[in-house]
Motif scaffolding. Structure first.
Motif, mmCIF file in Angstrom:
data_model
loop_
_atom_site.group_PDB
_atom_site.id
_atom_site.type_symbol
_atom_site.label_atom_id
_atom_site.label_comp_id
_atom_site.label_asym_id
_atom_site.label_seq_id
_atom_site.Cartn_x
_atom_site.Cartn_y
_atom_site.Cartn_z
ATOM 1 N N UNK A 22 0.835 -1.209 0.000
ATOM 2 C CA UNK A 22 0.000 0.000 0.000
ATOM 3 C C UNK A 22 0.867 1.256 0.000
ATOM 4 N N UNK A 23 2.202 1.062 0.080
ATOM 5 C CA UNK A 23 3.130 2.194 0.032
ATOM 6 C C UNK A 23 3.416 2.518 -1.437
ATOM 7 N N UNK A 24 2.477 3.161 -2.082
ATOM 8 C CA UNK A 24 2.595 3.385 -3.522
ATOM 9 C C UNK A 24 3.642 4.448 -3.828
ATOM 10 N N UNK A 25 4.211 4.361 -5.032
ATOM 11 C CA UNK A 25 5.238 5.312 -5.453
ATOM 12 C C UNK A 25 5.109 5.598 -6.938
ATOM 13 N N UNK A 26 5.629 6.763 -7.339
ATOM 14 C CA UNK A 26 5.606 7.195 -8.735
ATOM 15 C C UNK A 26 7.015 7.664 -9.080
ATOM 16 N N UNK A 27 7.536 7.207 -10.188
ATOM 17 C CA UNK A 27 8.940 7.521 -10.472
ATOM 18 C C UNK A 27 9.140 8.134 -11.845
ATOM 19 N N UNK A 28 10.241 8.874 -11.948
ATOM 20 C CA UNK A 28 10.704 9.429 -13.215
ATOM 21 C C UNK A 28 12.200 9.157 -13.290
ATOM 22 N N UNK A 29 12.857 9.699 -14.280
ATOM 23 C CA UNK A 29 14.298 9.483 -14.420
ATOM 24 C C UNK A 29 15.088 10.125 -13.283
ATOM 25 N N UNK A 30 14.501 11.149 -12.637
ATOM 26 C CA UNK A 30 15.236 11.913 -11.630
ATOM 27 C C UNK A 30 14.735 11.714 -10.205
ATOM 28 N N UNK A 78 11.900 9.624 -7.329
ATOM 29 C CA UNK A 78 10.845 8.686 -6.934
ATOM 30 C C UNK A 78 10.001 9.424 -5.895
ATOM 31 N N UNK A 79 8.703 9.532 -6.166
ATOM 32 C CA UNK A 79 7.798 10.309 -5.311
ATOM 33 C C UNK A 79 6.913 9.360 -4.513
ATOM 34 N N UNK A 80 6.889 9.559 -3.175
ATOM 35 C CA UNK A 80 6.064 8.745 -2.275
ATOM 36 C C UNK A 80 5.003 9.647 -1.645
ATOM 37 N N UNK A 81 3.722 9.400 -1.888
ATOM 38 C CA UNK A 81 2.690 10.271 -1.306
ATOM 39 C C UNK A 81 2.661 10.260 0.217
ATOM 40 N N UNK A 82 3.133 9.136 0.849
ATOM 41 C CA UNK A 82 2.935 9.007 2.298
ATOM 42 C C UNK A 82 4.188 8.681 3.113
ATOM 43 N N UNK A 83 5.374 8.613 2.538
ATOM 44 C CA UNK A 83 6.523 8.072 3.282
ATOM 45 C C UNK A 83 7.062 9.004 4.363
ATOM 46 N N UNK A 84 7.008 10.321 4.143
ATOM 47 C CA UNK A 84 7.443 11.275 5.159
ATOM 48 C C UNK A 84 8.943 11.428 5.310
ATOM 49 N N UNK A 85 9.739 11.010 4.321
ATOM 50 C CA UNK A 85 11.185 11.206 4.428
ATOM 51 C C UNK A 85 11.761 11.583 3.066
ATOM 52 N N UNK A 86 12.952 12.192 3.111
ATOM 53 C CA UNK A 86 13.663 12.564 1.889
ATOM 54 C C UNK A 86 15.013 11.851 1.898
ATOM 55 N N UNK A 129 13.665 18.581 1.112
ATOM 56 C CA UNK A 129 12.870 18.894 2.309
ATOM 57 C C UNK A 129 12.084 20.190 2.147
ATOM 58 N N UNK A 130 12.585 21.088 1.299
ATOM 59 C CA UNK A 130 11.905 22.375 1.111
ATOM 60 C C UNK A 130 10.703 22.287 0.170
ATOM 61 N N UNK A 131 10.647 21.234 -0.652
ATOM 62 C CA UNK A 131 9.558 21.158 -1.639
ATOM 63 C C UNK A 131 8.469 20.144 -1.277
ATOM 64 N N UNK A 132 8.744 19.230 -0.320
ATOM 65 C CA UNK A 132 7.711 18.248 0.035
ATOM 66 C C UNK A 132 6.597 18.913 0.831
ATOM 67 N N UNK A 133 5.413 18.337 0.731
ATOM 68 C CA UNK A 133 4.244 18.843 1.448
ATOM 69 C C UNK A 133 3.645 17.725 2.297
ATOM 70 N N UNK A 134 3.299 18.036 3.542
ATOM 71 C CA UNK A 134 2.637 17.061 4.409
ATOM 72 C C UNK A 134 3.457 15.801 4.608
ATOM 73 N N UNK A 135 2.833 14.645 4.326
ATOM 74 C CA UNK A 135 3.478 13.344 4.560
ATOM 75 C C UNK A 135 4.262 12.842 3.354
ATOM 76 N N UNK A 136 4.464 13.694 2.361
ATOM 77 C CA UNK A 136 5.165 13.267 1.146
ATOM 78 C C UNK A 136 6.610 12.867 1.429
#
Length: 477
Positions: free
Chosen positions: A109-117, A119-127, A144-151
């Motif tokens: 359920x820990x879904x992720x979306x990736x590109x060449x640069x 990997x984006x996690x909607x809920x992981x809460x870490x960079x 850390x400056x661009x994530x929002x909420x639990x991203x």
């Protein structure tokens, strides 16, 4: 560094060979009709919760239900798995591992979306930042400056040299994509259903080629147009001749070599590679190599050469899981460290995560490599029904692919093909395969176990039918 990829799509199997410095680095093979799940996201339905295993089986629309363990589910501190996951519940899951044998795909359920640069996690809460990036602190602060909420984010090594504004724009794109997918859980629609699909096989494999320049050689004009749009920086060449691309570039022989147990090293030493259900074992031998100096130096040279070739064979054969390597015994500890370092350096080029754990107490080198796809052996060979897995031979898929490749060099009306009795074909599948061929094919069963097929006669329909009649043989299909 330039990578050349030979992409053959004219036969039953889509085949890609990754060449670097004129040497094959990897084979990627997939059936045209194959359906792959890893990376896909589904709105699924929980079919069964097994409390004793802290796991559930989820219907995602495939032949087998997916397996979801509690470690792959968001749970509050004192929350039980069975309290969060209930039978009949709709759930958003992503496939993390392909189905294999009798086992269904693994889900998270820990879904992720990736590109060449990124990997984006909607809920992981870490960079996190790739270890290969020199300016780690700079990029971590940026993340850390661009994530929002639990991203959460994983910044890949490819971001080096890129502008932060471009990376931020990519994160915004992934965020919007994630919001749309997450919203599908509440939307009306059939369950199960796929709500996010990974890239197609060819595109995905090309992205694994780590190179400054890409040269793509294809045998389909449609594939050429598609790849030119997807990879504008690459050189894409369309090449279609009487022979298949794998025959033109002598890759069919290289593929056959990659299915054999013994690999000869340039010096005369050898590797013996054995795949088993539990692990892969690789034995290093000096064989014909006697060296020119001391025995210790001969052993070191063989082991260093073997370390480089082992790393290539892992990629070439797509070996995964636990791998044990029995290098020739070295009395000097420093020599052992040199061999380990060589193996680590060579495996750093591997796009698949590979870990070197060092020597065990028995003197074996322990390695793990992430299982992403079936090995070449699992794809193209089958267990011998007589000796029960001691021996293996080419399977039906590989045989049909070989036949197609050979038929490309002929422009006749019909062909009589004799098949080994070792092979077992499904009637519906073989009839469909015959319809896809340009020639009229007549299939009969031979008396000898090998070769696995023989082209007995090629010509007009009348000639082929007359030849079969003269030999008094019956059609298989």
């Amino acid at each position: 560094m330039t990578a050349k990829l030979i992409i053959e799509t004219a036969t039953n199997l889509h085949k890609i060979a990754h060449l670097q410095d004129s040497q094959v680095q990897a084979f990627y093979i997939e059936e045209q009709k194959a359906i792959h799940y890893v990376g896909n996201i589904y709105v699924g339905r929980v079919k069964k919760v097994v409390k004793g295993m802290d796991a559930a089986f989820v219907d995602i629309g495939g032949d087998k239900n997916g397996y979801l363990h509690k470690s792959e589910v968001f749970l509050d501190e004192h929350e039980m798995f069975a309290e969060r996951i209930k039978e009949g519940q709709k759930i958003l899951v992503q496939v993390s591992k392909e189905e294999r044998g009798t086992k269904g795909p693994k889900l998270t359920t820990f879904i992720e979306f990736s590109s060449s640069y990124v990997v984006y996690f909607p809920y992981s809460g870490y960079v996190a930042v790739s270890k290969k990036i020199a300016e780690k602190e700079k990029w971590k602060s940026f993340g850390e400056s661009v994530v929002e909420g639990a991203e959460g984010l994983l910044l890949r090594s490819a971001i080096e040299g890129m502008s932060p504004s471009k990376i931020e724009q990519e994160i915004v794109t992934l965020r919007k994509e994630a919001e749309g997918v997450i919203g599908e859980l509440q939307a009306e629609g059939t369950v199960p259903r796929v709500v996010y699909q990974r890239e197609d096989f060819i595109t995905n494999m090309i992205k694994k080629a780590k190179a400054d320049k890409l040269e793509l050689i294809v045998d389909s004009f449609e594939t050429k147009k598609k790849l030119q749009a997807s990879f504008p920086e690459a050189t894409v060449i369309f090449q279609r001749e009487k022979e298949s691309l794998f025959d033109i570039y002598h890759l069919q022989k290289e593929l056959e070599k990659a299915l054999q147990k013994t690999v000869w090293l340039p010096s005369g030493g050898s590797l013996v590679i054995e795949e088993t259900e539990a692990m892969t074992v690789i034995d290093v031998n000096t064989s014909r190599f006697v060296g020119k100096t001391s025995q210790a130096q001969t052993i070191l040279e063989t082991n260093l050469e073997a370390a480089k070739e082992v790393a290539r064979q892992l990629r070439l054969r797509n070996l995964g899981g636990i791998i044990m390597i029995d290098f020739i015994n070295m009395k000097n500890k420093e020599d052992g460290e040199k061999v380990l370092q060589k193996l680590k350096t060579e495996t750093e080029q591997d796009p698949v995560r590979t870990l070197i754990f060092g020597f065990t107490r028995l003197g074996l080198v322990e390695v793990t490599r992430k299982k992403e796809r079936d090995s070449l052996q699992h794809l193209l060979l089958k267990d011998c029904g007589i000796c029960k897995t001691i021996g293996r031979y080419r399977n039906e898929k590989k045989t049909l692919d070989d036949i197609e490749g050979e038929l490309l060099s002929y422009k006749e009306e019909a062909a009589w093909i004799e098949l080994s009795p070792l092979l077992s074909f499904n009637k519906e599948e073989i009839e469909k395969w015959k319809e896809e061929q340009e020639m009229e094919l007549y299939l009969t069963e031979g008396e000898e176990l090998t070769p696995f097929y023989r082209l007995r006669h090629i010509g007009s329909r009348e000639e082929v039918e007359q030849r079969i009649k003269e030999n008094k043989v019956e059609f298989l299909f």
